[in-house]
Design a protein around this motif. Sequence first.
Motif, mmCIF file in Angstrom:
data_model
loop_
_atom_site.group_PDB
_atom_site.id
_atom_site.type_symbol
_atom_site.label_atom_id
_atom_site.label_comp_id
_atom_site.label_asym_id
_atom_site.label_seq_id
_atom_site.Cartn_x
_atom_site.Cartn_y
_atom_site.Cartn_z
ATOM 1 N N SER A 20 11.824 5.469 1.921
ATOM 2 C CA SER A 20 12.885 6.137 2.732
ATOM 3 C C SER A 20 14.017 5.203 3.326
ATOM 4 C CB SER A 20 11.781 6.363 4.077
ATOM 5 O OG SER A 20 12.617 6.925 5.225
ATOM 6 N N ARG A 21 13.740 3.874 3.432
ATOM 7 C CA ARG A 21 14.747 2.999 3.624
ATOM 8 C C ARG A 21 15.902 3.018 2.606
ATOM 9 N NH1 ARG A 21 10.748 -0.320 5.973
ATOM 10 N NH2 ARG A 21 10.512 -1.510 3.696
ATOM 11 N N VAL A 22 15.360 2.824 1.397
ATOM 12 C CA VAL A 22 16.234 2.862 0.417
ATOM 13 C C VAL A 22 17.100 4.202 0.251
ATOM 14 C CG1 VAL A 22 16.424 2.921 -2.336
ATOM 15 C CG2 VAL A 22 15.074 1.489 -1.003
ATOM 16 N N SER A 23 16.298 5.489 0.547
ATOM 17 C CA SER A 23 17.231 6.751 0.296
ATOM 18 C C SER A 23 18.203 6.988 1.593
ATOM 19 C CB SER A 23 15.972 7.754 0.786
ATOM 20 O OG SER A 23 15.209 7.853 -0.321
ATOM 21 N N LYS A 24 17.660 6.314 2.810
ATOM 22 C CA LYS A 24 18.791 6.212 3.814
ATOM 23 C C LYS A 24 20.114 5.439 3.514
ATOM 24 C CE LYS A 24 15.581 7.165 7.485
ATOM 25 N NZ LYS A 24 14.816 6.674 8.820
ATOM 26 N N ALA A 25 19.747 4.046 2.786
ATOM 27 C CA ALA A 25 20.967 3.240 2.628
ATOM 28 C C ALA A 25 21.783 3.960 1.600
ATOM 29 C CB ALA A 25 20.320 1.972 1.900
ATOM 30 N N ARG A 26 21.221 4.746 0.492
ATOM 31 C CA ARG A 26 22.055 5.435 -0.511
ATOM 32 C C ARG A 26 22.677 6.348 0.098
ATOM 33 N NH1 ARG A 26 18.336 7.265 -5.322
ATOM 34 N NH2 ARG A 26 18.142 4.918 -5.455
ATOM 35 N N VAL A 27 22.167 7.192 0.854
ATOM 36 C CA VAL A 27 23.095 8.398 1.685
ATOM 37 C C VAL A 27 24.164 7.646 2.401
ATOM 38 C CG1 VAL A 27 22.760 10.087 3.278
ATOM 39 C CG2 VAL A 27 21.103 9.864 1.736
ATOM 40 N N GLY A 28 23.903 6.655 3.178
ATOM 41 C CA GLY A 28 24.987 6.125 4.002
ATOM 42 C C GLY A 28 26.047 5.458 3.199
ATOM 43 N N SER A 29 25.595 5.178 1.865
ATOM 44 C CA SER A 29 26.615 4.458 0.948
ATOM 45 C C SER A 29 27.520 5.470 0.594
ATOM 46 C CB SER A 29 26.024 3.629 -0.206
ATOM 47 O OG SER A 29 27.077 3.368 -1.061
ATOM 48 N N ASN A 33 0.797 -1.250 -0.247
ATOM 49 C CA ASN A 33 0.002 0.099 0.058
ATOM 50 C C ASN A 33 0.912 1.249 0.139
ATOM 51 O OD1 ASN A 33 0.870 0.412 2.731
ATOM 52 N ND2 ASN A 33 -0.800 -0.723 3.382
ATOM 53 N N GLU A 34 0.243 2.414 0.089
ATOM 54 C CA GLU A 34 1.069 3.525 -0.096
ATOM 55 C C GLU A 34 1.800 3.847 1.289
ATOM 56 O OE1 GLU A 34 -0.060 8.271 -0.922
ATOM 57 O OE2 GLU A 34 -1.613 6.906 -0.567
ATOM 58 N N GLU A 35 1.324 3.505 2.281
ATOM 59 C CA GLU A 35 2.189 3.716 3.497
ATOM 60 C C GLU A 35 3.514 2.765 3.440
ATOM 61 O OE1 GLU A 35 2.097 3.337 8.425
ATOM 62 O OE2 GLU A 35 0.263 2.869 7.106
ATOM 63 N N GLN A 36 3.248 1.542 2.980
ATOM 64 C CA GLN A 36 4.561 0.668 2.906
ATOM 65 C C GLN A 36 5.564 1.272 1.697
ATOM 66 O OE1 GLN A 36 2.123 -3.112 2.056
ATOM 67 N NE2 GLN A 36 2.205 -3.591 4.342
#
Length: 246
Positions: free
Chosen positions: A232-241, A223-226
């Motif tokens: 958001s998790r992908v963006s955080k992982a990309r910033v961390g990388s 759904n939209e929330e998921q």
Amino acid sequence: MEETISLKEIFSTLQKRLKLILLITLVATAISGLVSYFLLTPIYQSSSQILVNQTTEQQTVDINQVRTNVEMINTYRVIIKSPTILEQVINELDLDMSVSQLTNSITVNSEQNSQVFSITVQHPEPSTAVDIVNTVGATFDDEIKDIMNVNNVSILSSAEVPENTSPVNPKPILNMAIAFVVGLMAGIGLAFLLEYLDNTIKTEQDIENLLDLPVIGVVPEMNEEQFHQARSRVSKARVGSESFEA
């Protein structure tokens, strides 16, 4: 290509369309009950018995005479429902019926090898049914002497209005039971028809069955929330990388 269906698929189809099956069954039963209780006219029935037996002073029973009396019942059955008898009944009781309508409401039955036969009348009014059957019997008893020049008929029992009379038709409980079974069968049939006409692919098993190929990857439904949480998790992982590489 021959298609087979397993018990598991049958159970799955019935479970998936259970609401539709129950709805059709309940609607059919309810309609049958409403029609039986509120729309159909109750029909009451009355009967009388007539004995065919030649009066004789002999002490022994004449078998040939008994056989003749039994065979004459078929002739009497036709005479009872003839206009000669029924027109007199209509005039005497001042019935608002034609001869054909009255004929259809009268049934003459006899047991095999019996000298007794019964006259049965069905009518919406129980008292009128009693009047008709008794008048038909009395008129037949009077007229048969002139019609066939015989005196071998006597009324064995006359009809009476019972204290707790109940209609013979319709039978609401029986009608509702029949409608329940018919509705259930119709619901099950419709469920399998809808399942047969449904060609959409909904599960991985459908893909394997239709294409005969193994499923090596699945795109999960979210759904939209998921979706926002995953992005958001992908963006955080990309910033961390990127921070780690810098």
